[in-house]
Scaffold this motif. Structure first.
Motif, PDB file in Angstrom:
ATOM      1  N   THR A  76       9.764 -29.102 -27.358  1.00  0.00           N
ATOM      2  CA  THR A  76       9.148 -28.819 -28.663  1.00  0.00           C
ATOM      3  C   THR A  76       7.631 -28.942 -28.577  1.00  0.00           C
ATOM      4  OG1 THR A  76      11.106 -29.654 -29.823  1.00  0.00           O
ATOM      5  CG2 THR A  76       9.074 -29.471 -31.098  1.00  0.00           C
ATOM      6  N   VAL A  77       7.174 -30.011 -27.941  1.00  0.00           N
ATOM      7  CA  VAL A  77       5.729 -30.215 -27.772  1.00  0.00           C
ATOM      8  C   VAL A  77       5.120 -29.071 -26.978  1.00  0.00           C
ATOM      9  CG1 VAL A  77       3.982 -31.657 -26.639  1.00  0.00           C
ATOM     10  CG2 VAL A  77       5.785 -32.726 -28.014  1.00  0.00           C
ATOM     11  N   GLN A  78       5.763 -28.663 -25.906  1.00  0.00           N
ATOM     12  CA  GLN A  78       5.238 -27.578 -25.073  1.00  0.00           C
ATOM     13  C   GLN A  78       5.192 -26.260 -25.847  1.00  0.00           C
ATOM     14  OE1 GLN A  78       7.944 -27.944 -21.717  1.00  0.00           O
ATOM     15  NE2 GLN A  78       6.342 -28.897 -20.460  1.00  0.00           N
ATOM     16  N   LYS A  79       6.210 -26.014 -26.672  1.00  0.00           N
ATOM     17  CA  LYS A  79       6.252 -24.782 -27.471  1.00  0.00           C
ATOM     18  C   LYS A  79       5.088 -24.741 -28.457  1.00  0.00           C
ATOM     19  CE  LYS A  79       9.014 -24.413 -31.015  1.00  0.00           C
ATOM     20  NZ  LYS A  79      10.208 -24.251 -31.901  1.00  0.00           N
ATOM     21  N   TYR A  80       4.868 -25.841 -29.170  1.00  0.00           N
ATOM     22  CA  TYR A  80       3.781 -25.876 -30.140  1.00  0.00           C
ATOM     23  C   TYR A  80       2.415 -25.875 -29.455  1.00  0.00           C
ATOM     24  CZ  TYR A  80       7.144 -26.839 -33.892  1.00  0.00           C
ATOM     25  OH  TYR A  80       8.165 -26.753 -34.796  1.00  0.00           O
ATOM     26  N   ALA A  81       2.330 -26.543 -28.311  1.00  0.00           N
ATOM     27  CA  ALA A  81       1.067 -26.567 -27.566  1.00  0.00           C
ATOM     28  C   ALA A  81       0.682 -25.159 -27.122  1.00  0.00           C
ATOM     29  CB  ALA A  81       1.183 -27.500 -26.367  1.00  0.00           C
ATOM     30  N   LYS A  82       1.665 -24.390 -26.688  1.00  0.00           N
ATOM     31  CA  LYS A  82       1.399 -23.007 -26.279  1.00  0.00           C
ATOM     32  C   LYS A  82       0.900 -22.183 -27.458  1.00  0.00           C
ATOM     33  CE  LYS A  82       3.529 -19.030 -23.984  1.00  0.00           C
ATOM     34  NZ  LYS A  82       4.778 -18.490 -23.359  1.00  0.00           N
ATOM     35  N   ALA A  83       1.552 -22.351 -28.611  1.00  0.00           N
ATOM     36  CA  ALA A  83       1.143 -21.602 -29.806  1.00  0.00           C
ATOM     37  C   ALA A  83      -0.263 -21.978 -30.258  1.00  0.00           C
ATOM     38  CB  ALA A  83       2.140 -21.841 -30.931  1.00  0.00           C
ATOM     39  N   LEU A  84      -0.632 -23.246 -30.043  1.00  0.00           N
ATOM     40  CA  LEU A  84      -1.961 -23.724 -30.439  1.00  0.00           C
ATOM     41  C   LEU A  84      -3.002 -23.554 -29.335  1.00  0.00           C
ATOM     42  CD1 LEU A  84      -0.869 -26.968 -32.315  1.00  0.00           C
ATOM     43  CD2 LEU A  84      -2.261 -25.145 -33.312  1.00  0.00           C
ATOM     44  N   LYS A  85      -2.579 -23.002 -28.199  1.00  0.00           N
ATOM     45  CA  LYS A  85      -3.480 -22.780 -27.054  1.00  0.00           C
ATOM     46  C   LYS A  85      -4.078 -24.095 -26.561  1.00  0.00           C
ATOM     47  CE  LYS A  85      -4.515 -18.111 -28.691  1.00  0.00           C
ATOM     48  NZ  LYS A  85      -5.570 -17.152 -29.121  1.00  0.00           N
ATOM     49  N   ILE A  86      -3.223 -25.122 -26.492  1.00  0.00           N
ATOM     50  CA  ILE A  86      -3.616 -26.421 -25.949  1.00  0.00           C
ATOM     51  C   ILE A  86      -3.305 -26.422 -24.456  1.00  0.00           C
ATOM     52  CG2 ILE A  86      -3.132 -28.907 -25.958  1.00  0.00           C
ATOM     53  CD1 ILE A  86      -2.396 -28.616 -28.927  1.00  0.00           C
TER      54      ILE A  86
END
Length: 238
Positions: A115-125
């Protein structure tokens, strides 16, 4: 959803908020604007239950339940999230560890990591920021993105962003706004900001203007544009 009735708040002997009344509805976006010292952050801290802010009178209800007596952690359990205006660095604590603790084991580590990786990708982190100590070596914009990521993972019903646009460049601002818009669902967003810049990309249902601790104006997105054009003083006094 979240109801304020004649809320008056003190810090020490000084009255900061004065008889604020407003109803925040489910699934709406609210922008709280105002000049420096108007009481914006005080309102955010009061909603979250910061012990330094004393409610002298009035009421605060979440889903018709009085929450004034609840400490911050209980309000969080009830569904309120507040981002840091200046996010802290936590030496030795990675984002996954922090969120696992905050979720009290409600998600298994592998599911949480995905979940963290999915959101991080969407936020370009950057991936490397997820494996470092929280916010270690991160820029101002990266820290604000990490706050947004935490809000998304914790998935509270009322999410208060205190100056999420401060210290953020235009590309990061667009990324944050687009992410919030896509993931909002039935959440209520309360965006505290000095400026209209994030509101160009994340359209508010209502704009609230505070000044001298009072709720002085309520309008739609056009009110934010008017403030940008004329300034707070002219708008408040018109």
């Amino acid at each position: 959803m979240l109801s304020l009735n004649n809320l008056t708040v003190k810090v020490g002997n000084k009255e900061i908020l004065k008889k604020i009344s407003f109803e925040f509805a489910k699934g709406k976006i609210y922008a709280i604007m105002g000049p420096n010292g108007s009481g914006k952050s005080t309102l955010a801290y009061t909603l979250m239950g910061h012990p330094a802010y004393e409610v002298a009178s009035g009421s605060l209800r979440l889903k018709n339940e009085d929450i004034l007596s609840l400490p911050p952690e209980k309000r969080a359990e009830k569904g309120i999230f507040l981002s840091f205006q200046t996010p802290l660095s936590l030496s030795g604590v990675r984002i996954n560890q922090l969120l696992q603790l905050a979720l009290a084991g409600k998600k298994d580590p592998l599911t949480l990591r995905r979940t963290v990786q999915k959101y991080a990708k969407a936020l370009k982190i950057k991936e490397e920021l997820l494996t470092r100590s929280l916010n270690d070596g991160a820029s101002g914009g990266e820290k604000k993105k990490m706050e947004v990521l935490q809000a998304a993972v914790l998935d509270k019903e009322i999410i208060i962003f205190d100056e999420v646009d401060t210290g953020v460049d235009i590309d990061a601002l667009k990324t944050i706004a687009q992410f919030l818009d896509k993931t909002k669902g039935q959440k209520t967003y309360i965006i505290i900001t000095h400026y209209q810049r994030i509101l160009k990309y994340l359209k508010p249902d209502k704009v609230l203007v505070l000044a001298d601790g009072k709720l002085r104006k309520v309008g739609d997105g056009k009110l934010a544009k008017l403030i940008e054009k004329k300034g707070y003083e002219d708008v408040i006094n018109s």
